[in-house]
Design an enzyme around this catalytic site. Structure first.
Site, PDB file in Angstrom:
ATOM      1  CG  LEU A   1      -1.158  -0.295 -13.640  1.00 40.37           C
ATOM      2  CD1 LEU A   1      -2.494   0.270 -14.309  1.00 40.37           C
ATOM      3  CD2 LEU A   1      -1.614  -0.774 -12.156  1.00 40.37           C
TER       4      LEU A   1
ATOM      5  CG  HIS B   1      -3.045   9.231   6.329  1.00 38.11           C
ATOM      6  ND1 HIS B   1      -3.731   9.818   5.413  1.00 38.11           N
ATOM      7  CD2 HIS B   1      -2.646  10.173   7.253  1.00 38.11           C
ATOM      8  CE1 HIS B   1      -4.019  11.019   5.668  1.00 38.11           C
ATOM      9  NE2 HIS B   1      -3.248  11.402   6.774  1.00 38.11           N
TER      10      HIS B   1
ATOM     11  CG  ASP C   1     -10.264  14.266   0.150  1.00 37.66           C
ATOM     12  OD1 ASP C   1      -9.653  14.134   1.169  1.00 37.66           O
ATOM     13  OD2 ASP C   1     -11.038  14.880   0.013  1.00 37.66           O
TER      14      ASP C   1
HETATM   15  C1  FPP Z   1      -6.382  12.428   1.842  1.00 39.72           C
HETATM   16  O1  FPP Z   1      -7.057  12.087   2.905  1.00 39.72           O
HETATM   17  C2  FPP Z   1      -5.293  11.672   1.482  1.00 39.72           C
HETATM   18  C3  FPP Z   1      -3.892  11.888   1.645  1.00 39.72           C
HETATM   19  C4  FPP Z   1      -3.455  13.270   1.649  1.00 39.72           C
HETATM   20  C5  FPP Z   1      -2.666  11.034   1.598  1.00 39.72           C
HETATM   21  C6  FPP Z   1      -3.140   9.560   0.675  1.00 39.72           C
HETATM   22  C7  FPP Z   1      -2.039   8.780   0.626  1.00 39.72           C
HETATM   23  C8  FPP Z   1      -2.154   7.444   1.005  1.00 39.72           C
HETATM   24  C9  FPP Z   1      -3.255   6.811   1.023  1.00 39.72           C
HETATM   25  C10 FPP Z   1      -0.705   6.651   1.042  1.00 39.72           C
HETATM   26  C11 FPP Z   1      -0.237   6.443  -0.279  1.00 39.72           C
HETATM   27  C12 FPP Z   1       0.871   5.560  -0.100  1.00 39.72           C
HETATM   28  C13 FPP Z   1       1.546   5.153  -1.595  1.00 39.72           C
HETATM   29  C14 FPP Z   1       2.493   4.311  -1.185  1.00 39.72           C
HETATM   30  C15 FPP Z   1       1.075   5.815  -2.664  1.00 39.72           C
HETATM   31  P1  FPP Z   1      -7.329  13.226   4.020  1.00 39.72           P
HETATM   32  O2  FPP Z   1      -6.325  13.126   5.034  1.00 39.72           O
HETATM   33  O3  FPP Z   1      -7.358  14.627   3.271  1.00 39.72           O
HETATM   34  O4  FPP Z   1      -8.666  13.070   4.548  1.00 39.72           O
HETATM   35  P2  FPP Z   1      -9.638  13.893   5.223  1.00 39.72           P
HETATM   36  O5  FPP Z   1     -10.162  14.764   4.079  1.00 39.72           O
HETATM   37  O6  FPP Z   1     -10.754  13.014   5.444  1.00 39.72           O
HETATM   38  O7  FPP Z   1      -9.317  14.535   6.556  1.00 39.72           O
END
Ligand code: FPP
Length: 259
Positions: free
Chosen positions: A138, A44, A27
């Site tokens: 893993l 992201h 997050d």
């Molecule tokens: C939460 O941050 C994050 C997500 C909803 C997406 C996480 C996904 C990735 C990092 C890409 C993953 C890729 C692979 C291949 C596994 P948020 O957007 O909720 O952040 P905020 O709370 O600060 O708004």
């Protein structure tokens, strides 16, 4: 932190008490971007670097299972443009990283309602699963269009179907029956659940499986979650006494008998 300091910090870990399974709620990508006056999509994209880094070090440390909450059922409700960006990023990352995952003996598994993902993303993911199926290091579990309530609903449907067909009696349903019909069947429960980004909640993630997991919440935003922050979490995990409902004395006696 310098490479030397990181190596020293890794030296503080007790390799005999490493978690077998680490699960992570990633997050803070959006806030990371906002702090820099950049688009959420850039947060992201930066988050993907953390995914690669944490996968790599988990593999190097001999952790057996790493589960990442990459896209929740609830994330479908985000603005369409953000959903599309995330989908594109996930497909692109898997295609790009699969050769390295194979080289590092990392096996991809998928958890969630992947049929809901765009067809081309499904293809990249299933190709990645196939290409890494022989890997024995893993296990990387990617939760996509996943939520625990969705999973428990699926499990209930599956078991009800077996009851209907007469293959199982309702009285014979045990905790093991349920565990064996979850998407995580054959996978040990997480020992450690990490949530980055400062919120202290579970957000519909692995509710059954984390019954006895150690929980670790850190304010560090996911794109900033580096190896140093990860080792801090592992060190903290190793200071916890896992009692599984027993007394401290019982746990010490069992540990002494096992040593
Ligand atoms: C939460 O941050 C994050 C997500 C909803 C997406 C996480 C996904 C990735 C990092 C890409 C993953 C890729 C692979 C291949 C596994 P948020 O957007 O909720 O952040 P905020 O709370 O600060 O708004």
């Amino acid at each position: 932190m310098s490479e030397q300091n990181l190596t020293e910090k890794i030296g503080l870990l007790d390799m005999k008490r490493m978690p077998r399974h680490v699960a992570i709620i990633m997050d803070g990508n959006g806030r990371w971007a906002r702090q820099r006056e950049r688009e959420r999509s850039e947060g992201h994209a930066e988050g993907v670097n953390s995914v690669n880094r944490i996968t790599r070090i988990s593999s190097d440390l001999g952790i057996r299972y790493l589960t990442l909450y990459a896209f929740s059922t609830e994330n479908w409700n985000r603005p369409q443009a953000e959903v599309e960006t995330l989908m594109h990023l996930i497909g692109w990352t898997i295609r790009k990283e699969t050769p390295d995952l194979v080289k590092n003996n990392v096996r991809i598994h998928l958890l969630g309602d992947t049929e809901r993902l765009p067809k081309e993303v499904q293809k990249s993911l299933y190709d990645g699963v196939r290409a890494t199926a022989h890997c024995t290091g893993l296990n990387l579990l990617l939760c996509l269009s996943y939520s625990s309530r969705w999973e428990l609903t699926q499990t209930t449907k599956l078991i009800s179907g077996l009851v209907k067909k007469g293959e199982i009696n309702p009285e014979d349903i045990t905790e093991e029956t349920i565990a064996a019909h979850l998407s995580t069947k054959d996978i040990p429960d997480p020992d450690l659940l990490i949530r980055t980004g400062g919120e202290e909640r579970i957000s519909n993630f692995l509710l059954w499986q984390i019954a006895y997991s150690e929980l670790y919440f850190t304010p560090v935003l996911w794109p900033d979650f580096d190896n140093n922050a990860y080792i801090d979490a592992l060190i903290e995990y190793q200071t916890r006494e896992r009692r599984f409902g027993k007394t401290s004395e019982q746990v010490s006696a069992t540990n002494n008998n096992n040593n």
